[in-house]
Write an enzyme that holds these catalytic residues in place. Structure first.
Site, PDB file in Angstrom:
ATOM      1  N   GLY A 165      -7.669  10.965  -1.730  1.00  0.00           N
ATOM      2  CA  GLY A 165      -7.911  12.090  -2.645  1.00  0.00           C
ATOM      3  C   GLY A 165      -8.830  13.126  -2.011  1.00  0.00           C
ATOM      4  CG  HIS A 172     -12.392   2.933  -1.541  1.00  0.00           C
ATOM      5  ND1 HIS A 172     -11.348   3.365  -2.336  1.00  0.00           N
ATOM      6  CD2 HIS A 172     -11.945   2.968  -0.266  1.00  0.00           C
ATOM      7  CE1 HIS A 172     -10.311   3.640  -1.570  1.00  0.00           C
ATOM      8  NE2 HIS A 172     -10.640   3.409  -0.315  1.00  0.00           N
ATOM      9  N   GLY A 180      -6.913 -16.099 -17.566  1.00  0.00           N
ATOM     10  CA  GLY A 180      -8.280 -15.603 -17.396  1.00  0.00           C
ATOM     11  C   GLY A 180      -9.240 -16.603 -16.771  1.00  0.00           C
ATOM     12  CD  GLU A 226     -12.802   2.889  -5.638  1.00  0.00           C
ATOM     13  OE1 GLU A 226     -13.581   3.810  -5.358  1.00  0.00           O
ATOM     14  OE2 GLU A 226     -11.744   2.689  -5.022  1.00  0.00           O
ATOM     15  CB  CYS A 256     -10.120   7.018   0.067  1.00  0.00           C
ATOM     16  SG  CYS A 256     -10.046   6.338   1.728  1.00  0.00           S
ATOM     17  N   GLY A 295     -10.456 -16.281 -13.817  1.00  0.00           N
ATOM     18  CA  GLY A 295     -11.469 -15.483 -13.131  1.00  0.00           C
ATOM     19  C   GLY A 295     -12.563 -15.036 -14.085  1.00  0.00           C
TER      20      GLY A 295
HETATM   21  N1  GLN Z   1      -4.462   6.597   3.871  1.00  0.00           N
HETATM   22  C1  GLN Z   1      -5.756   7.130   4.087  1.00  0.00           C
HETATM   23  C2  GLN Z   1      -6.415   6.551   5.333  1.00  0.00           C
HETATM   24  O1  GLN Z   1      -6.017   5.530   5.804  1.00  0.00           O
HETATM   25  C3  GLN Z   1      -6.631   6.908   2.895  1.00  0.00           C
HETATM   26  C4  GLN Z   1      -6.909   5.472   2.648  1.00  0.00           C
HETATM   27  C5  GLN Z   1      -7.408   5.220   1.255  1.00  0.00           C
HETATM   28  O2  GLN Z   1      -7.241   6.044   0.368  1.00  0.00           O
HETATM   29  N2  GLN Z   1      -7.979   4.064   1.030  1.00  0.00           N
HETATM   30  O3  GLN Z   1      -7.353   7.104   5.830  1.00  0.00           O
END
Ligand code: GLN
Length: 553
Positions: free
Chosen positions: A397, A526, A20, A528, A395, A22
């Site tokens: 998803g 993303h 740990g 997150e 992404c 980090g």
């Molecule tokens: N593989 C997809 C793309 O390159 C999604 C990438 C991801 O989910 N970060 O667009």
């Protein structure tokens, strides 16, 4: 702070990896922040990869992306979450990047004809980058985490840079050793010898620790502290007990309890500090709220990097896990995560497996690459769309949600993505034009659409309700994108593109009418990576809220 007075704390690890460093470094940065100091961090990874972008998440955990598009280790996410700030590419370094910098400089005659040596030129380059990271953030204190463990070959040049840094700034550099203290069951006593050896190894590199942070299962007693102090020639109060705790966010409070902030401030002779009790209370409140979640929403994460055992999961999806937790605390609830391998939905018992999803209050499909488990994920999306289970696609998803909609609602049965079948007729998801050339040239490193890009959210949409603003900026990491040609067809059948790039060209968020589905949102970016403990992400907040409402029904 002026560039002259900037302080540097190097954090190194002894005895074994994974103790740990980090979290210790981020927590030191945090407690100094509590004292009104501006802190920033630099993470050094000893591997030869120039960045983390080409690594499989099962290999090295999640690839974290910075605002400026740099692809780096998941620990950078940790620093951003603890510090509540956005770092730049100067804050991340590897053996590969350190050498590349020197080689590029040599190729462009940057050394003016001199012979370029491993020492001092590579450590000098490392030092320069650390200084730049501090300058850029106008930091009072820069935390530098040197990856790996003392005694191994890989990080030796970085330890040399740490040593040279003290030559350059004798009064402004200190070293913290994060070490492990085992308590073998049969012996029943905490042992300090491995730490003593670690200190000896450290001294061989020319560094002596100013602070020793002892990681152990149980708190370190006074006797152990005395023993380490005596044998390692440091003061007893500089031996810090850091026992296992429930959550990493407990560590700053633990350090405050050990007076680590005062010790550092005195050692580095930092004059102007001001304890910010409001900030400390806010943090404590967050830590407390993270513990009182008796009731938990059940979230399934359907992904594919699940083959290498449970411990890999938390590494491969760490930012998503943290983002879900932060939003759950904000909604005064806990979160129970279940990892579901998408391949399950491609086998014989698909119907049964799908119906099992009904027990979840929400399903999240994270980002991914390649073709494995894709058809299973599409089946899952169809099921949760029809059964009105809250859905959050990130992404890949989001891209798969568009394919599912095209296939099952718009009747385009062979809808696919360029990534899955470049020769497919109906590529709902297509390749970004500039990406085609890069892939053809085999240029995979750092070449995706990366980093923060602005987007415009459509008023009246669910996304707008969540963000409460039209202008947003989110981090990206992708090569493919919803195909412009199909947007009209999808929209006619009810899929809403609720955010695009400012020029309206690239779709960034898709959703279903909130009156028809409790929560169905896909994002091309993303989110997150921008979720912070005290500032959870709006889309995650909305997802958890919808899941909570489903649970309460
Ligand atoms: N593989 C997809 C793309 O390159 C999604 C990438 C991801 O989910 N970060 O667009």
């Amino acid at each position: 702070m002026s560039d002259k007075n900037r302080k540097y704390i190097f954090v190194v690890g002894g005895v074994m990896s994974g103790v740990g460093k980090g979290v210790a470094a981020s927590s030191i940065a945090k407690i100094l922040q509590f004292n009104g100091l501006k802190t920033t961090a630099v993470k050094i990874d000893p591997y030869v990869n120039v960045d983390a972008g080409t690594m499989n998440p099962t290999e090295h955990g999640e690839v974290f992306v910075l605002d400026d598009g740099h692809e780096c280790d998941q620990d950078m996410g940790n620093y951003e979450r603890f510090l509540n700030s956005s770092l730049s590419r100067d804050s991340y370094m590897t053996t590969g990047s350190a050498y590349l910098k020197v080689i590029n400089k040599e190729r462009s005659l940057g050394y003016k004809g001199k012979c370029v040596d491993v020492v001092p030129h590579v450590p000098l380059g490392v030092m320069e980058q650390i200084e730049n990271a501090g300058k850029k953030e106008k930091a009072d204190v820069v935390l530098v985490e040197i990856g790996g463990t003392l005694g191994e070959y890989q990080n030796i040049l970085f330890l040399e840079a740490a040593r040279m840094m003290k030559n350059k700034y004798p009064n402004d550099v200190m070293y913290a050793l994060v070490s492990f203290l085992p308590t073998p069951h049969k012996i029943g006593e905490m042992k300090t010898k491995p730490t003593q050896y670690a200190v000896r190894t450290m001294q061989q590199t020319g560094l002596t620790p100013d602070i020793i942070i002892g990681r152990s299962e149980i708190p370190m007693d006074d006797k152990r502290k005395e023993k380490i102090a005596f044998s390692c020639s440091i003061k007893k109060e500089c031996v810090i007990s850091a026992p296992d705790i429930d959550s990493i966010y407990d560590v700053p409070e633990n350090f405050l309890g050990e007076n680590l902030d005062k010790i550092i401030i005195n050692k580095l002779n930092i004059k102007k500090t001001k304890k910010n009790n409001k900030k400390i209370d806010e943090w404590k409140k967050f830590v407390k709220s993270s513990k009182n979640g008796k009731k938990k929403v059940k979230i399934a994460v359907v992904g594919k990097y699940f083959d290498t055992g449970d411990f890999v999961l938390s590494d491969a999806y760490i930012s998503i896990i943290e983002a879900l937790k932060f939003s759950a605390y904000k909604n005064h609830i806990g979160v129970e995560l279940t990892w579901v391998n998408s391949k399950k939905f491609e086998g014989k018992n698909v119907k049964k497996e799908l119906s099992n999803l009904k027990k979840y209050n929400g399903v999240l499909i994270p980002g991914g690459f390649g073709t494995t488990g894709i058809e299973g994920k599409i089946k899952v999306i169809e099921f949760i769309r029809k059964n009105k289970i809250p859905f959050f696609g990130i992404c890949y998803g989001m891209q798969l949600a568009c394919i599912e909609y095209a296939r099952n609602v718009c009747g385009i049965k062979d809808a696919t993505s360029y990534e899955i079948n470049p020769n497919g007729k109906n590529k709902i998801i297509t390749i970004l034009p500039e990406q085609k050339k890069l892939l053809k040239a085999g240029d995979y490193g750092g070449s995706m659409r990366l980093g923060a890009y602005p987007a415009k959210v459509k008023k009246g949409s669910l996304a707008y309700k969540l963000y409460k603003t039209e202008k947003i900026s989110e981090r990206h990491r992708h090569r493919y994108e919803l195909n412009e040609k199909y947007i009209e067809i999808l929209e006619k059948k009810g899929l809403i593109v609720s955010a695009t790039s400012p020029d309206g060209k690239l779709p960034e968020i898709i959703e279903l009418d909130n009156k028809k589905h409790p929560f169905f949102v896909g994002v091309q970016f993303h989110p997150e990576m921008k979720a912070r403990p005290l500032d959870p992400h709006p889309v995650f907040n909305g997802f958890i809220k919808a899941a909570k409402e489903k649970m309460d029904k």
